[in-house]
Design a protein around this motif. Structure first.
Motif, PDB file in Angstrom:
ATOM      1  N   LEU A 247       1.040  11.758   2.462  1.00 49.49           N
ATOM      2  CA  LEU A 247       1.803  10.671   2.133  1.00 49.49           C
ATOM      3  C   LEU A 247       2.558  10.169   3.453  1.00 49.49           C
ATOM      4  O   LEU A 247       2.569   9.169   3.626  1.00 49.49           O
TER       5      LEU A 247
ATOM      6  N   THR B 156       0.248   9.154   6.544  1.00 47.53           N
ATOM      7  CA  THR B 156      -0.187   8.009   6.212  1.00 47.53           C
ATOM      8  C   THR B 156       0.576   6.852   5.965  1.00 47.53           C
ATOM      9  O   THR B 156       0.273   5.641   6.595  1.00 47.53           O
ATOM     10  N   SER B 157       1.619   6.911   5.604  1.00 45.29           N
ATOM     11  CA  SER B 157       2.615   5.895   5.088  1.00 45.29           C
ATOM     12  C   SER B 157       3.315   5.383   6.477  1.00 45.29           C
ATOM     13  O   SER B 157       3.290   4.210   6.662  1.00 45.29           O
TER      14      SER B 157
ATOM     15  N   LEU C 232       0.895  -1.223  -0.082  1.00 47.08           N
ATOM     16  CA  LEU C 232      -0.128  -0.079  -0.097  1.00 47.08           C
ATOM     17  C   LEU C 232       0.875   1.409  -0.094  1.00 47.08           C
ATOM     18  O   LEU C 232       0.577   2.191  -0.776  1.00 47.08           O
TER      19      LEU C 232
ATOM     20  N   GLN D 187       0.974   4.002  -2.899  1.00 47.97           N
ATOM     21  CA  GLN D 187       0.693   5.529  -2.693  1.00 47.97           C
ATOM     22  C   GLN D 187       1.617   6.350  -3.370  1.00 47.97           C
ATOM     23  O   GLN D 187       1.541   7.282  -3.956  1.00 47.97           O
TER      24      GLN D 187
END
Length: 361
Positions: free
Chosen positions: A135, A138-139, A104, A108
């Motif tokens: 990014l 969330t990463s 994921l 992204q």
């Protein structure tokens, strides 16, 4: 009746078509002079000596699958070492059941980069905002876990290409704005700010990155309260950002020095303040001038991530080296290093080509 200007105008004509073809191009670019012809023939002969045997070894006689080194053809490359350990090269020691979270993160990153690089896709400002603000957060939440019901995965289990991209991504995103502020501070009219920024830049540029990583791993915990625990990966990230910010500052400062002083004076005459003139007029021109230097610093940062091995983190190159110590795959060093080198080249070449197109646009 036509005017005098219209009578003097030459009718528009189509541009001449280059009918020289391939031979004309070769004559102009490869055999224009005797010396250039000699260089071209020498390079062509060298490629003739190198490429056919390499192709035979790397492709025709290569072994692509196998359980150990004994399954490989001794006359060709043993790519079975790469295919057998590909998951480890990409995910490190990340739990196999949770590798979808790493995928994921890759998705992204690819989405944002593709959005920014493909000219036909609109909304570049939105993509830039997602890449800079959304990014990274969330990463990190997805990869580390502990949120939204995701199990926690300690960073000592991270490794391979995943760690290389995480360190490079966060290093690039943080070092550029910090470097810009340091460059502005070094040119400031305030002696205290100018002295501090100059000392910071010269200090961090005067020590090797390995020393910085050691300091971030060993010394940083001594300067914070005991109840605050910095993860080893976070400490390495902080060291890389502080180190690369100093180099980025000098690149940006070179661009600022190239901007004529009249630009700032024109802003002042229009009633614009310092930050308004700097952010809207001066800094965009300076950054455009030093795009090659900025990308060169990013490429150096991407390659320098391999130095985290000295503090016990396994990036792509480190985990390839660790795999070479397996008795089942002794003698596969060439294939392993070629694979790691190709991956590094692929990312660095991509950044270089994108920067050239960005500079041209």
């Amino acid at each position: 009746m036509k005017s005098a200007m219209e009578q003097k105008m030459i009718p528009a004509r189509e541009p001449p078509v280059n009918s020289r073809g391939v031979l004309g191009w070769m004559r102009e670019h490869l055999f224009a002079t005797p010396f250039q012809s000699l260089i071209t023939l020498t390079i062509a002969y060298g490629l003739y000596l190198i490429l056919p045997p390499f192709w035979q070894w790397a492709v025709m006689d290569a072994t692509w699958t196998g359980e150990n080194r004994s399954a490989c053809n001794v006359e060709g490359a043993c790519w079975a070492f790469v295919t057998a350990r590909l998951d480890q090269f990409i995910y490190g020691f990340y739990p196999e059941s949770e590798t979808w979270r790493v995928n994921l993160f890759f998705a992204q990153l690819a989405l944002v980069l593709g959005w920014l690089m493909i000219p036909a896709i609109p909304g570049k400002k939105l993509a830039l905002g997602l890449g800079l603000l959304v990014l990274p957060v969330t990463s990190w939440l997805v990869l580390s876990g502990g949120f939204f019901g995701l199990p926690v995965v300690e960073t000592h289990q991270w490794g391979g290409l995943m760690v290389t991209l995480v360190l490079a991504l966060y290093g690039m995103l943080a070092s550029l704005p910090i470097g810009v502020l340091l460059a502005l501070g070094r040119r400031s009219s305030m002696p205290v700010i100018r002295t501090f920024c100059t000392a910071y830049i010269e200090l961090w540029r005067g020590v090797p990155l390995i020393t910085v990583l050691f300091m971030a791993s060993v010394m940083l915990p001594l300067f914070v309260p005991e109840e605050i625990v910095f993860d080893k990966l976070v400490r390495a990230m902080i060291g890389i950002v502080m180190f690369q910010s100093a180099y980025m500052a000098e690149v940006v400062r070179g661009g600022l020095q190239a901007i004529p002083r009249g630009q700032a004076e024109a802003c002042q005459s229009l009633g614009m303040g310092y930050w308004q003139s700097m952010l809207l007029v001066v800094l965009p021109q300076a950054v455009r001038l030093v795009i090659p230097g900025i990308v060169n610093t990013f490429i150096a940062l991407f390659k320098d991530t391999s130095l985290v091995l000295v503090i016990g983190l396994f990036d792509l190159l480190s985990i390839v080296q660790a795999g070479l110590n397996d008795p089942e795959w002794l003698g596969s060093a060439v294939e392993g290093y070629l694979f790691a080198g190709f991956v590094f080249w692929l990312f660095c070449f991509g950044m270089s080509k994108y920067s050239q197109r960005l500079e041209k646009n």
